[in-house]
Motif scaffolding. Structure first.
Motif, PDB file in Angstrom:
ATOM      1  N   VAL A 193      32.589  44.572  46.374  1.00 51.41           N
ATOM      2  CA  VAL A 193      33.592  43.518  46.148  1.00 51.41           C
ATOM      3  C   VAL A 193      34.975  43.906  46.626  1.00 51.41           C
ATOM      4  N   THR A 194      35.337  45.164  46.443  1.00 52.12           N
ATOM      5  CA  THR A 194      36.673  45.594  46.846  1.00 52.12           C
ATOM      6  C   THR A 194      36.822  45.507  48.366  1.00 52.12           C
ATOM      7  N   GLN A 196      34.853  43.638  50.266  1.00 53.05           N
ATOM      8  CA  GLN A 196      34.722  42.220  50.569  1.00 53.05           C
ATOM      9  C   GLN A 196      36.086  41.538  50.530  1.00 53.05           C
ATOM     10  N   ALA A 197      36.865  41.882  49.504  1.00 49.71           N
ATOM     11  CA  ALA A 197      38.197  41.285  49.379  1.00 49.71           C
ATOM     12  C   ALA A 197      39.044  41.635  50.597  1.00 49.71           C
ATOM     13  N   GLN A 198      38.951  42.885  51.062  1.00 47.69           N
ATOM     14  CA  GLN A 198      39.707  43.293  52.253  1.00 47.69           C
ATOM     15  C   GLN A 198      39.278  42.484  53.472  1.00 47.69           C
ATOM     16  N   GLN A 201      40.225  38.760  53.374  1.00 46.58           N
ATOM     17  CA  GLN A 201      41.649  38.609  53.622  1.00 46.58           C
ATOM     18  C   GLN A 201      41.958  38.797  55.108  1.00 46.58           C
ATOM     19  N   HIS A 219      25.672  32.965  50.678  1.00 50.05           N
ATOM     20  CA  HIS A 219      24.975  32.432  49.508  1.00 50.05           C
ATOM     21  C   HIS A 219      25.887  32.560  48.283  1.00 50.05           C
ATOM     22  N   LEU A 221      28.840  31.491  46.129  1.00 56.71           N
ATOM     23  CA  LEU A 221      29.710  30.337  45.900  1.00 56.71           C
ATOM     24  C   LEU A 221      31.147  30.747  45.623  1.00 56.71           C
ATOM     25  N   GLY A 222      31.340  31.969  45.131  1.00 56.63           N
ATOM     26  CA  GLY A 222      32.692  32.470  44.917  1.00 56.63           C
ATOM     27  C   GLY A 222      33.419  32.616  46.243  1.00 56.63           C
ATOM     28  N   ALA A 225      34.291  29.164  47.565  1.00 58.53           N
ATOM     29  CA  ALA A 225      35.421  28.545  46.862  1.00 58.53           C
ATOM     30  C   ALA A 225      36.730  29.106  47.377  1.00 58.53           C
ATOM     31  N   GLU A 226      36.707  30.377  47.721  1.00 64.40           N
ATOM     32  CA  GLU A 226      37.938  31.040  48.070  1.00 64.40           C
ATOM     33  C   GLU A 226      38.375  30.847  49.514  1.00 64.40           C
ATOM     34  N   VAL A 245      35.914  21.236  49.878  1.00 61.67           N
ATOM     35  CA  VAL A 245      35.530  22.245  48.888  1.00 61.67           C
ATOM     36  C   VAL A 245      35.904  21.844  47.455  1.00 61.67           C
ATOM     37  N   LYS A 246      37.104  21.318  47.265  1.00 62.60           N
ATOM     38  CA  LYS A 246      37.513  20.990  45.893  1.00 62.60           C
ATOM     39  C   LYS A 246      36.655  19.883  45.314  1.00 62.60           C
ATOM     40  N   PHE A 249      33.097  21.251  44.311  1.00 56.92           N
ATOM     41  CA  PHE A 249      33.023  22.018  43.060  1.00 56.92           C
ATOM     42  C   PHE A 249      33.357  21.143  41.855  1.00 56.92           C
TER      43      PHE A 249
ATOM     44  N   ALA B 260      39.038  41.667  42.379  1.00 59.45           N
ATOM     45  CA  ALA B 260      38.374  41.451  43.671  1.00 59.45           C
ATOM     46  C   ALA B 260      37.222  40.454  43.581  1.00 59.45           C
ATOM     47  N   PRO B 262      35.304  37.249  43.682  1.00 63.45           N
ATOM     48  CA  PRO B 262      35.628  35.879  44.082  1.00 63.45           C
ATOM     49  C   PRO B 262      35.204  34.906  42.979  1.00 63.45           C
ATOM     50  N   VAL B 263      36.107  34.039  42.577  1.00 65.21           N
ATOM     51  CA  VAL B 263      35.817  33.113  41.492  1.00 65.21           C
ATOM     52  C   VAL B 263      35.311  31.791  42.067  1.00 65.21           C
ATOM     53  N   PRO B 264      34.154  31.319  41.605  1.00 66.95           N
ATOM     54  CA  PRO B 264      33.613  30.083  42.163  1.00 66.95           C
ATOM     55  C   PRO B 264      34.366  28.855  41.668  1.00 66.95           C
ATOM     56  N   PRO B 266      37.534  26.515  43.458  1.00 64.47           N
ATOM     57  CA  PRO B 266      38.523  26.445  44.537  1.00 64.47           C
ATOM     58  C   PRO B 266      39.949  26.215  44.050  1.00 64.47           C
ATOM     59  N   ARG B 272      45.368  39.014  43.383  1.00 61.04           N
ATOM     60  CA  ARG B 272      44.480  40.092  43.790  1.00 61.04           C
ATOM     61  C   ARG B 272      45.194  41.392  44.088  1.00 61.04           C
ATOM     62  N   ILE B 274      44.525  44.313  46.314  1.00 59.80           N
ATOM     63  CA  ILE B 274      43.615  44.753  47.369  1.00 59.80           C
ATOM     64  C   ILE B 274      43.685  46.270  47.485  1.00 59.80           C
TER      65      ILE B 274
END
Lengths: 331, 332
Positions: A193-194, A196-198, A201, A219, A221-222, A225-226, A245-246, A249, B260, B262-264, B266, B272, B274
């Motif tokens: 995840v860390t 992934q965030a990089q 971004q 696959h 959904l988080g 959404a982001e 997207v909005k 959800f 980090a 991701p929240v489903p 939007p 965050r 990083i």
């Protein structure tokens, strides 16, 4: 979205892709339509085996040969139908105007070539560059994707880098020629995840700086959404729902979308509570019915004609399209 | 920590692997995969273990299951010390601690029928007659939601989620008290993942099982766990009840890890942190605060050399109290 509508860069219309197998011809993508706008991100979400990657491979014309075929439909990229352009022309588009980021950075890179050389390969394929200039640009690309000491890294081999760094190299290769469209197939699935965030971004920043469009297959959904502006939900080779997207959800209408959204554990959910599930699993390609494909898992009875007749996508509110099976469309 | 009623506790557990080099393949360094871990698991409790790849989560799980021989430290199962036992002495405890693995495609022997796979633990422990064992296999398959006919089929005939159910049936065969679940749902699709998580929670309620639940998916861990331990480079940096660790993380690493995810949703705007770079190698890590190089904050040389104390800052909330990475206020 409220803002000025941006122009459509890629439009897929009624795409049908099939594979010749020992069990006969199997249709993996069955009449899929969507559009990617300039500078925007389209997410494609669904479980394994629902046809996400085959859709991407069809657009890129990278289907395994000779088994894979586009049987029907159009892939309109900037006005040209990629489904029918000669292979030669496709080669000048692929990697240049449309490029791809793959899931597994270890298998996407060639283990016996230096990283710099692998980036140079794309650059010299599509541009008239001297080897020195190409190398210089490769180093700049590595710098742009945030790889420290790029001059040194360019001379190294993929195994010398960590997973996150390798994925940055894959992104550098994909972006080397300044493509208008990037197709990212599960770009962060193999990463922490860390990291992934990089990477998300990074893709986001590069998209903003270079103005490219992104088609993001995942696959998660988080992640959708982001990062996405619009979303297509795929199930068993078809798009069952498509919306900004909005809207998706906030107001999911197809039973499959609702099932997906409610089956993920949430950080703010009740601890140890029973999670919603979708019974059963994605049907095999050989078992697909022409009608509503979610019928078996929906837990609701379908009239026989719903299983035989294909339901069309209907626009139920602005830009919100749902496969109009009267049983599976709810809410 | 109070180990009185714990089903399992580890005491300063270390698992180091030699790194060999040179002409004679001598040990030139140590890979300190698990480096001084003390934790407890209560009966009927799920302890979640999170951290990035390479932080030693799986090694810790396998060491507790005694698939490895620990370098030093203790592993007590209901007060019985397991760390020094020989293979033969361990055998009765093998029934009590079982494992579920991540990849249901690789952890089942493709040449054996599901019946043979699930029956094997009984055969190894010389339990029951053939007929009895077959009955037990049928009961186990029913318990994990597979049809009785599954016993005669081979693993390749099943989907990922069903294979994970087979792995769970096999792990439950000997009525263990503690299950070590190493990324049990990571390879599964979301709709199947929730089916398997529900099954695990249901089995826990029914059989009073304890779980050590290892995962990199923090939302999953949060959902299933009572308490959560955050691991970084071989050590636990923070340990607290699940809600507490998400609502009130103290260590900089825990904060970064949680932010980090991701929240489903939007409409959610991520706040965050990083992190730079990756988890460094566990070969000869620093003695002091191990998160220092990635924290982006300056550490004094003393902090890099001396191990920060593991402090209980509120009831049940423990943190490795590096003054920079986990500034702990006194008496709140």
């Amino acid at each position: 979205m409220g803002e000025v509508e941006s122009k459509i860069l890629l439009e897929v219309r009624d795409l049908v892709t099939a594979f010749d197998t020992d069990a006969g011809q199997l249709t993996a993508v069955d009449g899929v339509s969507f559009a990617v706008r300039r500078g925007r991100t389209l997410g494609i979400v669904g479980e394994s085996g629902c046809g996400k990657s085959v859709t991407a491979m069809s657009i890129m014309r990278l289907l395994p040969q000779p088994m894979g075929k586009i049987l029907k439909g159009e892939v309109l990229f900037d006005g040209r139908n990629l489904a029918t352009v000669p292979a030669e022309d496709m080669r000048s588009i692929r990697g240049n105007r449309i490029s791809m980021i793959f899931q597994e950075p270890m298998t996407a890179l060639n283990p016996v070539h230096r990283i710099g050389k692998q980036i140079c390969e794309v650059l010299t394929q599509h541009n008239d560059l001297s080897p020195d200039d190409a190398w210089q640009q490769a180093v700049e690309m590595l710098d742009k994707v945030g790889i420290p000491s790029p001059e040194i890294r360019a001379t190294e081999y993929p195994h010398q880098l960590s997973g996150g760094m390798r994925q940055r190299v894959v992104i550098a290769i994909a972006l080397a020629c300044g493509p208008e469209l990037v197709i990212a197939d599960e770009p962060t699935t193999a990463l922490d995840v860390t990291i992934q965030a990089q990477i998300l971004q990074l893709i986001n920043n590069l998209q903003r700086d270079l103005g490219m469009s992104v088609m993001l297959i995942t696959h998660d959904l988080g992640v959708i959404a982001e990062t996405c502006d619009e979303v297509c939900v795929m199930y068993a080779g078809r798009v069952v729902e498509r919306a900004p997207v909005k809207e998706l959800f906030a107001n999911p209408r197809h039973a499959y979308t609702q099932g997906l959204l409610s089956s993920i554990p949430r950080l703010n959910g009740t601890p140890k509570s029973e999670l919603q599930t979708i019974d059963g699993m994605v049907p095999a390609l050989s078992e697909l019915k022409p009608g509503c494909r979610f019928a078996l898992r929906s837990g609701r009875e379908h009239a026989p004609e719903l299983l035989v007749e294909r339901q069309t996508l209907k626009e139920i509110s602005t830009d919100h399209w749902v496969e109009a099976c009267p049983v599976c469309t709810r809410g | 920590m109070n180990n009185g009623t714990a089903i399992l506790s580890t005491d300063n557990l270390r698992m180091h692997f030699p790194v060999k080099g040179g002409v004679f393949q001598r040990a030139v360094a140590a890979c300190k995969a698990v480096d001084g871990v003390s934790l407890t698991i209560m009966p009927g409790e799920t302890l979640g273990l999170v951290g990035e790849s390479g932080c030693g989560k799986s090694t810790l799980g396998k060491t507790i299951a005694r698939l490895y021989e620990p370098t030093s430290g203790g592993i007590a199962f209901e007060g019985n010390e397991l760390a020094d036992l020989s293979r033969r002495q361990l055998k009765p405890f093998r029934r009590e601690i079982q494992m579920i693995f991540q990849d249901p495609y690789e952890s089942l022997n493709p040449r054996h029928t599901v019946g043979t796979i699930v029956e094997e633990p009984f055969v190894i422990h010389k339990m029951g007659t053939r007929a009895e064992r077959q009955q037990w296999v049928a009961d186990l398959l029913a318990k994990v939601g597979l049809p009785e006919s599954a016993a005669g089929r081979y693993p390749f005939e099943f989907s990922g989620g069903q294979r994970q159910r087979i792995g769970i049936a096999r792990a439950l065969a000997l009525k263990p008290r503690l299950l070590i679940c190493d990324e049990p749902v990571s390879a599964l699709d979301v709709s199947i993942q929730s089916q398997v998580l529900n099954l695990l929670m249901e089995l826990q309620r029914e059989m009073g099982l304890s779980y050590l639940f290892i995962s990199h998916d923090l939302a999953v861990v949060k959902h299933i766990s009572d308490r959560i331990a955050v691991m970084y480079l071989g050590r636990i940096v923070e340990l607290a009840p699940a809600e507490e660790i998400y609502n009130n993380p103290v260590h900089a690493y825990t904060k970064a890890l949680i932010s980090a995810i991701p929240v489903p949703d939007p409409t959610h705007v991520p706040d965050r942190v990083i992190l730079e770079g990756d988890v460094p190698t566990p070969i000869d890590p620093p003695d002091g605060c191990r998160f220092a190089p990635r924290s982006g904050a300056e550490h004094s040389s003393e902090m890099l050399e001396t191990l920060p104390p593991f402090k209980e800052i509120s009831p049940g909330h423990w943190v490795e109290a590096c003054p920079v990475c986990a500034p702990v206020r006194h008496a709140r």
